[in-house]
Design an enzyme around this catalytic site. Sequence first.
Site, mmCIF file in Angstrom:
data_model
loop_
_atom_site.group_PDB
_atom_site.id
_atom_site.type_symbol
_atom_site.label_atom_id
_atom_site.label_comp_id
_atom_site.label_asym_id
_atom_site.label_seq_id
_atom_site.Cartn_x
_atom_site.Cartn_y
_atom_site.Cartn_z
ATOM 1 N N GLU A 87 0.822 -1.206 0.000
ATOM 2 C CA GLU A 87 0.000 0.000 0.000
ATOM 3 C C GLU A 87 0.861 1.263 0.000
ATOM 4 O O GLU A 87 1.850 1.370 0.744
ATOM 5 C CB GLU A 87 -0.898 -0.015 1.250
ATOM 6 C CG GLU A 87 -1.769 1.211 1.435
ATOM 7 C CD GLU A 87 -2.598 1.167 2.703
ATOM 8 O OE1 GLU A 87 -3.453 2.042 2.887
ATOM 9 O OE2 GLU A 87 -2.385 0.239 3.531
ATOM 10 N N LYS B 226 -8.993 3.149 -2.606
ATOM 11 C CA LYS B 226 -9.404 2.606 -1.318
ATOM 12 C C LYS B 226 -10.746 3.179 -0.886
ATOM 13 O O LYS B 226 -10.968 4.395 -0.924
ATOM 14 C CB LYS B 226 -8.316 2.927 -0.284
ATOM 15 C CG LYS B 226 -8.469 2.268 1.068
ATOM 16 C CD LYS B 226 -7.226 2.566 1.918
ATOM 17 C CE LYS B 226 -7.257 1.896 3.273
ATOM 18 N NZ LYS B 226 -6.005 2.171 4.050
ATOM 19 N N CYS C 136 -5.838 -2.714 2.377
ATOM 20 C CA CYS C 136 -5.748 -2.716 3.839
ATOM 21 C C CYS C 136 -7.109 -2.655 4.527
ATOM 22 O O CYS C 136 -7.776 -3.669 4.658
ATOM 23 C CB CYS C 136 -4.824 -1.596 4.311
ATOM 24 S SG CYS C 136 -4.137 -1.870 5.966
ATOM 25 N N SER D 282 23.695 3.390 32.901
ATOM 26 C CA SER D 282 23.713 3.751 34.316
ATOM 27 C C SER D 282 23.990 2.587 35.252
ATOM 28 O O SER D 282 24.202 2.796 36.446
ATOM 29 C CB SER D 282 22.361 4.361 34.690
ATOM 30 O OG SER D 282 21.342 3.370 34.612
#
Length: 550
Positions: free
Chosen positions: A45, A114, A151, A291
């Site tokens: 896409e 789409k 999608c 650290s």
Amino acid sequence: MARPLTLYLAQINPVVGDIDGNVARAREAHRAADSAGADLLVLPELFLIGYPPEDLVLKGSAVQACRSAIAGLCEVSRGSDTALLVGTPWAEGDRLYNSAALLEDGELVFRYDKRELPNYGVFDELRLFDAGQGPPLPVDFRGHKIGIAICEDIWRADVPKALAEAGADLIIAPNASPWRRTVQAERHTTFSVWRRTGLPYVFLNQVGGQDELVFDGASYVVDGDGREHQVLPDFEEGEALVSFDVGSGRFERSTQIELSTGLEADYRAGVLALRDYVNKNRFPGVVLGLSGGIDSALTAAMSVDALGADRVWAIMLPSKFTSNSSLQDARACAEALGISYTTIPITPGVAALDEMLAPVFDGRGADVTEENIQSRLRGLSLMALSNKFGPMVVTTGNKSEMAVGYATLYGDMNGGYNALKDYYKTEVFALSAWRNAHVPKDGLGPRGEVIPQSIIDKPPSAELREDQRDDDSLPPYDILDDILRRLVDADESIEQVCAAGHELETVRRIEHLLYVAEYKRRQAPPGVKIGRRNFGRDRRYPITNRFRDR
């Protein structure tokens, strides 16, 4: 009866806005597909511009560049037996579509726009695009009726059902479907609503990191009878040649790929997202404060797995409150990972600021101000190294800390990217133990215990004052994280959280901290979405906000 249709599925990692680079990848994939004798190359896409393009598609010149790229790819298809299906933005008059263009023998022969534009969570396509017009119809291609859906079109039933009613033989669905922990279950259960149509389909997804999102690929095909074939892996690029027989409604594919699950998937997603953020933004590497605590240790391990040890620089920035065990643990972690390690004490800087501010602070006792000065000196030092030598600062705060504001703005929050931003503290512990027992599939780091067990075992502490521990200020992390998952990920009410067994006073306090820390999170660096709801695109709360649940 039409002969079998051969599809070349290209699960590629595009770069948003790199239209020339994405076109080059498309040309490369087409050469491979043509050599393999494929009928059709399928690309993800919006492949030409990358996903998500956000407001880049509102820039007319970017959309026009994609239009020109389509013309160039048409020429690639001329005289070739392999057609292309490629995702692109497409402007038509005053409308802008999220489209898939079918290119064959020098021509754009079909375009699908789409229909379903997602407008929830991390998506805002409805703001950018117009929905396709009219009922979706299949295209005749080499004796097959191919339905195209993009999608979100297959996350709902309307488009697939319409294509089935119009006589489609199969659906090809180019995707840019972001990963999250639950996505595999969501895909396979949601699509079952319309799979009763008996339509075979192709789910072709992009892969790679893009700012706050990571795409897993994990492309697959499904026969008409519902049998699934996992044809491509997750979290890496790949190509698959599949043959579809319209008579049987089946795909021919002998191999079946196994996908990552659980902690492995969580870790690989974070590593890919970090790697792509650094590489796509062209940083030579990363620098971080190591650290001796678990967050920075896990961040260092993920950085090495993403980039390799030679691109990771760890800095220990001790103060007078830094324990000997932290010094030893940080060095042991750096040595286990094989990374460069430098110690720069901040004590002289703290003394200088104490002296500078003494006349103004006269008569006031030490408080969180002095703690924050230490953190900000560390952030300043890391940014100075970044400016001077070029590596990006990667921050090390986890989601639990970001939720309640247990972090210093312009201090330990300084940096370009936060690898742990969407991992709760309890998940940091679990991932650290997992990494000591495993090397991820694409990890560049060494095997074995890369995070010393002493780091995992010791109580977490910011070490900004004598004998400080996180649980002096916060509930134990197993309790805190459960409350936060309910408040943040599930949006539960105070009443619902308490019904799960938590004390009302504690829940109210955590809710208050969550809201008042919004201004910090707005200024925090990006980090990849891992869970249901991340701080960033997923969750958008006002900074100025007096609401409290009752």
